[in-house]
Design an enzyme around this catalytic site. Structure first.
Site, PDB file in Angstrom:
ATOM      1  CB  THR B 137      -0.910   0.232   1.191  1.00  0.00           C
ATOM      2  OG1 THR B 137      -1.713  -1.147   1.317  1.00  0.00           O
ATOM      3  CG2 THR B 137      -1.659   1.286   1.243  1.00  0.00           C
ATOM      4  N   GLY B 176       2.704  -2.908   8.267  1.00  0.00           N
ATOM      5  CA  GLY B 176       3.045  -3.193   9.775  1.00  0.00           C
ATOM      6  C   GLY B 176       4.492  -3.759   9.825  1.00  0.00           C
ATOM      7  CD  GLU B 420      -5.090  -8.833   3.081  1.00  0.00           C
ATOM      8  OE1 GLU B 420      -5.216  -9.119   1.868  1.00  0.00           O
ATOM      9  OE2 GLU B 420      -4.051  -8.583   3.649  1.00  0.00           O
TER      10      GLU B 420
END
Lengths: 625, 658
Positions: B137, B176, B420
């Site tokens: 992303t 993350g 997702e």
């Protein structure tokens, strides 16, 4: 606004990066300053104070809220002249900082259930205050945890061995000077919450804590030195305050939803994603029908709620004149209506804010979007000042009462006057079929009629179901409980009708033709979207046909496209300053991405280039494995 | 135990232990799960008691500490990543550990890398000699992958890729473990060879030094700042300036760049879809169902402990769960938790079957699986997120305290609506599949099993004659099916009309997207009801459990009709009079399920530590816990500097200034 923005004293680091203690400290700092400056500038008008305060705290709660909003006003309305002499000036000058301690751990909206006791002791002419159970501990009052040194405590009054119900007492809780809790008082902060980080919501436990007789607020009810209880004249008066505060929440629903819409709509104009037409540049996400369908009905709702908030405020002002003259006739309806509208608008705004956040995708989830903050600050209003479901049932009680009056041949007035028609023209399938053609989906006035018919039908259905339960020889309370889902639906339909009606009525007051045109589009969207989300009610009552529902759905989509060019202008009109909005995504200049980067660099985790966890945990682990 | 809660357990109509075992998939599984949970919760390092008091920095540090300790623990207990205990570990730590992306890093190398690459990187990662992340992303693009802007240009002379972030919106954002922890990451970038773009490809890029953890040259990286939750995860940003990686660092199982710059495709990429599908389905149970089950447990237990107002004059105040309005809020959410638990089992089964076929290089079922996983991911996350919010608000003021546990459950589950795949986009993917199948079915061509119903359009009316008829699964399943077919066929017709009237295909699509999303939702709702009813039917042997499950299934189905009455009334499939029967049956069910509400949440078998809630503990001592826990708040332990600095001057000196 300019006064605050240009004042360096009110500047501080982004609150998102501060711990709870730091946020509380900043809020206290600003509140102290605010009080000083308000008086320096000589600002005294309540509306001006409101704006100044909301700008200083950027629409967020602050530890002196309860002192300014509840403690001082309660002294003014419920204290005797002698008590005002003793407490008001010290409180005005902030030697005394007070809060309003009503809610307990075990009881909120249901006031009669409060357990704190105040027992009168004629020997010493004192009240003995006690928290007899864990559930009776005062819990939630703002400013109680750390800030206040006094509290107005609501307790069950016992005198001459009898319980006289809830009364208010002024209770000192902390030593003036040292700020240490007084003996017999246990007080503290209730811990972290979803939001309200800057507020020290507190708990208060009292063990045989004695206060002089003169500390009971005795403008209305009184306890004489020998313990004789003197009843107040009327208890309807407190309705007035409740109406006022609930009207503020309706306004707050409108404002909070407007802020979220501003952020989501501006951001949707800035973000480009995917493709609509092969080969062309990525379109603004606001060009997608699904995105418009998420946001524009909320925009229309925000406008609708603005008008509703203004209406209640005006009505309240108008009839509060009558009240002071002793005319309470209009109060019950306004009280009932405000309860429902408080619930309706706060529920809708609550979920609307979340939809705005969702519409901003992943970045909406970051605190930099500002929407999480708006949400966590707003969501408790579904609970405080009357839990929403309980509020809806209060409105329902009024609706049922009005329905019963109509059934027994009386006429009712005001917003419920549509019930008068029910007795004459029972809604029959044939009759309804005749009505169908009369609904014109492009005419707001006609849509008001459709909403009116829906409300009438649901009120009638709830009333009949209630009657059926009663006929089964259920107790009144039991029957009411078994009908409560229907009753809430009826209240919702009534409130929805009122809102569409008020929005429509507002249109004719707009003199500027261009503004009226765009407001008419929003009003239509609000009304039609509401139908398309509740088609079941309109179909089942025979108010609209399948074909009309299809037209409504189609018209909603056309309106989305019509509103699209004005969308940003419509949120700009709310006129929120960037500082007040507190959102990187919703910036007026739309420079979103570069400012997200700037914002993130200030994150606490970025304070050091290599985080201490590397030395403490990662490195030793790598050495071991 | 609070007597108000104890009394609820005495009247259970079924065996809680049996239901728990059934939910777990057998008593043996229950035993294993409890053993894992006990081992983890017995270890003070994993304690979450202070979680609600911690700052972002403290939570991050705790997560790293726990992740490191977990390695040790697993070794000690003899648990392995592939062992049967593993799935329970995550549940036991409630997801509150670091390095979750490290696992995605490893998984992506295993899925996208060649054998040689796997042999090189996986052992290093397993040994934690490096910590991985997964950088897909960007600031400007999420679900729409083709729009990613990061570039990787092949340089023949040095046999390297040069990676760049050409502008601010191309910065990697959200991955993350990347803000502070990761040393390596898989970067997705547009591949350029000789000036030609070949689309998005994965590259392994080192971002921090393995010696001192400082950033590598050309790398700008950090934490993206506070979020609604996941404060223990260092979601990060990453900017690349002429960062060079060797040719071998492009993951090349499916496409390779040869030394001379020739681009070669090999094998089928369809398997990638399978990976995406797997991830979407696997998140349902851990990230969506568990939070909802916890929220139901907390809200329902608290609702029998809290008493408010009186239902009958002269009696004790009533438990708030005895109010119809409270039942109407909570019990449908409980039914949804069960419904989606079974949907999840169904999806797992499909997935396993699909996996078997993919292994045999049979990709026929992939489109169906992909479409179903998208639609279910969207509908389940959406439904469960609002369900948790309802639980939160049903707990009134105390629900707003972090100590209730509900705010953190809510802020966590709601992220699942976005990651997702953004839900609206996923629904439209499912809709595309439905429209395609509908057309095929209308033309008499074969369609996948889950959508054969689209071909069998049966005009007609709902045959129910009284409210009891609506307790027949056939009756309500048919109604759901009817609506799903109607919405799909009418949207297909609308699309067709628009295109025939000269509207371009993509414009027509955009003009129908609101309806398309509704059709996809209706399909998933129908499939969920159908699956729930079938699951209940198979339960014959287990008396007691079957009965209560049947009630829950009825409630789930009727609540859906009650709250979407319009789509069922439209075209008169269900008449107005029948809708009143639905409402009556639905409200009757609330009172029936009310009696078993507490046993039904007890069966989820959460320990108090895993609930981490003052309101939802097994013993029902909500108020005592709230009071005791609040006193441990740092705001009560430390002397606030605010008093000395601001309050004191305010209380004493401001007067002179005024």
């Amino acid at each position: 606004e300019a006064l605050v923005i240009n004042d360096p004293d009110f500047q501080h680091e982004d609150l998102n990066f501060l711990s709870r203690s730091q946020r509380y400290e900043q809020a206290i700092r600003k509140s102290s300053l605010m009080v000083v400056k308000l008086r320096e500038y000589g600002i005294a008008d309540p509306d001006e104070i409101y704006w100044f305060k909301s700008f200083v705290h950027r629409g967020r709660p602050e530890p002196l809220d309860l002192h300014l909003g509840m403690f001082l006003p309660t002294l003014l309305t419920q204290a005797t002249p002698e008590q005002q002499d003793r407490f008001f000036m010290p409180a005005w000058n902030l030697e005394i900082i007070g809060t309003y301690a009503q809610t307990e751990m075990g009881h909120g909206t249901h006031l009669r259930g409060l357990e704190t006791t105040a027992t009168y002791d004629p020997a010493t002419q004192e009240f003995i205050l006690n928290s007899p159970t864990v559930t009776s501990i005062k819990w939630w009052p703002g400013g109680l945890g750390k800030t206040s040194n006094h509290a107005i405590v609501l307790a069950q009054l016992y005198t001459q061995g009898q319980c006289k119900g809830l009364h208010a007492f002024i209770v000192p809780i902390r030593q003036l000077g040292t700020h240490e809790p007084l003996p017999g008082i246990t007080v503290g902060d209730i811990g972290p919450k979803f939001g309200y980080d800057e507020m020290d919501n507190g708990y208060l436990k009292m063990d045989n804590f004695r206060i002089p007789r003169e500390n009971m607020l005795m403008k209305y009810a009184q306890v004489e030195p020998d313990g004789t209880y003197v009843k107040p004249v009327s208890d309807k008066l407190t309705y007035g305050t409740m109406v006022f505060i609930r009207s503020l929440i309706v306004g707050d629903s409108a404002r909070s939803l407007s802020r979220a819409c501003t952020i989501a709509i501006r951001y949707s104009a800035v973000r480009h994603q995917s493709e609509l037409k092969p080969g062309e540049p990525e379109p603004q996400i606001l060009d997608y029908q699904t995105q418009q369908y998420k946001l524009f009905p909320l925009l229309a709702t925000a406008y609708a709620f603005h008008f509703v908030g203004a209406y209640i405020k005006d009505t309240y002002r108008r009839i509060s004149g009558d009240i002071s003259k002793g005319d309470l006739s209009e109060l019950p309806e306004l009280h009932a209506l405000t309860a429902g509208l408080k619930a309706f608008t706060s529920w809708t705004a609550n979920s609307g804010i979340e939809e705005c956040r969702m519409a901003c995708g992943g970045h909406g989830y970051s605190r930099c979007s500002g929407i999480p903050d708006i949400y966590v600050t707003f969501t408790p209003s579904c609970t405080y000042e009357g839990e929403n479901t309980v509020m809806m049932l209060q409105t329902a009680r009024f609706l049922i009462k009005s329905y019963t009056q109509v059934s027994s041949g009386q006429r009712v007035t005001g917003m419920v006057s549509y019930l008068n028609d029910l007795s004459r023209q029972r809604i029959q399938p044939q009759h309804v079929a005749a009505r169908v053609v009369t609904v014109r989906i492009n005419d707001p006035v006609s849509l008001v009629e459709a909403y009116k018919a829906r409300a009438a039908r649901l009120v009638e259905a709830a009333a009949k179901n209630l009657q059926t339960e009663l006929n089964h020889r259920k107790s009144k309370e039991d029957a009411w409980n078994r009908t409560s889902v229907d009753l809430v639906r009826a209240s919702e339909a009534h409130c929805h009708y009122v809102i569409v009606k008020l929005f429509t009525a507002k249109l004719s007051e707009i003199s500027n033709a261009a503004v009226r045109a765009v407001m008419t589009e929003l009003c239509l969207l609000y009304a039609l979207y509401g139908i398309s989300k509740n088609t079941g009610d309109f179909l089942q009552a025979g108010i609209l046909t399948d074909a009309q529902i299809n037209q409504v759905n189609q018209r909603v989509k056309e309106l989305l496209a019509i509103i699209r060019p004005n969308a940003v202008a419509l949120v700009d009109s709310f006129d929120f300053h960037d500082i007040h909005l507190g959102s990187v995504l919703g910036r007026y200049d739309g420079n979103v991405y570069e400012n997200m980067f700037e914002w993130a660099k200030k994150s606490p985790l970025n304070k050091t280039e290599v985080h201490e966890s590397f030395h403490k945990h990662l490195k030793p682990m790598q050495a071991k494995l | 135990v609070n007597p108000d809660l104890a009394s609820e357990r005495q009247t259970a109509s079924f065996s809680v232990e049996k239901l728990t075992a059934w939910l777990d998939g057998g008593a043996e599984q229950t035993r294993m799960r409890r053993a894992v949970v006990e081992a983890i919760e017995g270890d003070p390092v994993f304690s979450r008691e202070n979680q609600y008091f911690q700052s972002q920095n403290e939570r991050y540090e705790a997560a790293v500490r726990k992740a490191v300790h977990l390695q040790k623990k697993m070794h000690e207990m003899g648990w392995t990543e592939n062992g049967p205990e593993f799935k329970y570990i995550y549940r036991a730590v409630s997801g509150d550990v670091a390095f979750l992306l490290h696992r995605i890093f490893m998984r992506s190398i295993s899925a996208l890398g060649s054998d040689k690459q796997i042999a090189k990187w996986i052992p290093l990662a397993t040994q934690y000699q490096l910590i991985g992340s997964y950088a897909q992303t960007e600031l400007g693009h999420g679900t729409y992958l083709q729009g990613l802007e990061t570039t990787a240009v092949f340089d023949i002379t040095t046999q390297e890729f040069i990676l760049n972030t050409p502008n601010i919106s191309a910065m990697k954002w959200w991955p993350g473990d990347m803000g502070r922890s990761a040393t390596h990451t898989v970067v997705f970038a547009q591949l350029y060879i000789h000036g030609k773009c070949y689309g998005v490809h994965p590259f392994i890029v080192q971002i921090r030094s393995l010696q001192d953890h400082s950033l590598c040259p050309g790398i700008t990286a950090g934490d993206i700042g506070p979020k609604m939750n996941f404060e223990h995860v260092d979601n990060g940003y990453l900017m690349l300036q002429n960062v060079r990686v060797p040719r071998e660092n492009m993951l090349n199982k499916f496409c390779e760049v040869q030394p001379d710059g020739t681009y070669v495709r090999q094998g089928s990429q369809k398997i990638n879809y399978f990976t995406m599908t797997t991830v979407r389905i696997s998140l349902i149970s851990d990230e969506v169902l568990l939070p909802l089950m916890k929220a139901c447990t907390i809200a329902i237990r608290y609702s029998v402990v809290r008493r408010q107002s009186k239902l009958k004059p002269g009696e004790q105040e009533a438990k708030i769960l005895d109010y119809q309005t409270q039942q109407e809020k909570l019990l449908p959410q409980l039914a949804a938790a069960y419904a989606f638990h079974f949907t999840n089992s169904y999806l797992q089964e499909l997935l396993n079957r699909g996996y078997g076929e993919v292994q045999k290089k049979n990709f026929n079922r992939l489109p169906e699986l992909h479409a179903l996983s998208s639609g279910f991911k969207a509908t389940i996350t959406q439904h469960c997120t609002s369900a948790v919010e309802i639980c939160l608000r049903a707990c009134g003021g105390h629900g707003y305290s972090l100590l209730s546990g509900l705010p953190s459950l809510y802020t966590k589950i709601l992220a699942s609506c976005i990651y997702e795949g953004e839900n609206t986009i996923l629904l439209l993917q499912t809709a595309r599949f439905l429209i395609k199948c509908f057309k095929a079915a209308s033309a008499g061509q074969p369609v996948p099993p889950s959508v054969t119903y689209l071909a069998a359009v049966k005009p007609g009316k709902c045959p129910a004659k009284n409210k009891l008829d609506f307790l027949h699964p056939d009756i309500y399943t048919e109604a759901y099916q009817h609506v799903a077919v109607r919405l799909t066929s009418s949207t297909a017709a609308k699309l067709q009309d628009l295109i025939q009237s000269g509207v371009k295909k993509h414009d027509a699509w955009n003009q129908c997207t609101v309806q398309l999303a509704q059709a996809a939702q209706a399909h998933c709702h129908y499939a969920t009801v159908k699956n729930f009813a079938e699951t209940v039917e198979k339960l014959e042997t287990k008396a007691g459990i079957q009965k209560i499950m049947k009630h829950l299934c009825d409630l789930f189905a009727l609540h859906g009709i009650f709250s979407n009455s319009g789509v069922f009334l439209h075209d008169g499939y269900i008449s107005g009079a029948q809708m009143d029967m639905v409402t009556a049956s639905y409200l009757d069910l609330l009172a029936v399920i009310r009696k078993d509400a507490v046993p039904l949440v007890d069966a989820f078998d959460f320990t108090d530590k895993s609930l981490n809630s003052a309101l939802g503990s097994y013993d029902g001592q909500a108020y005592q816990r709230l009071y005791q826990w609040a006193q441990k708040s740092p705001t009560n332990k430390q002397m606030s500097p605010a008093y000395e600095r601001y309050l004191k001057p305010l209380l004493h000196n401001t007067l002179s200034k005024l």
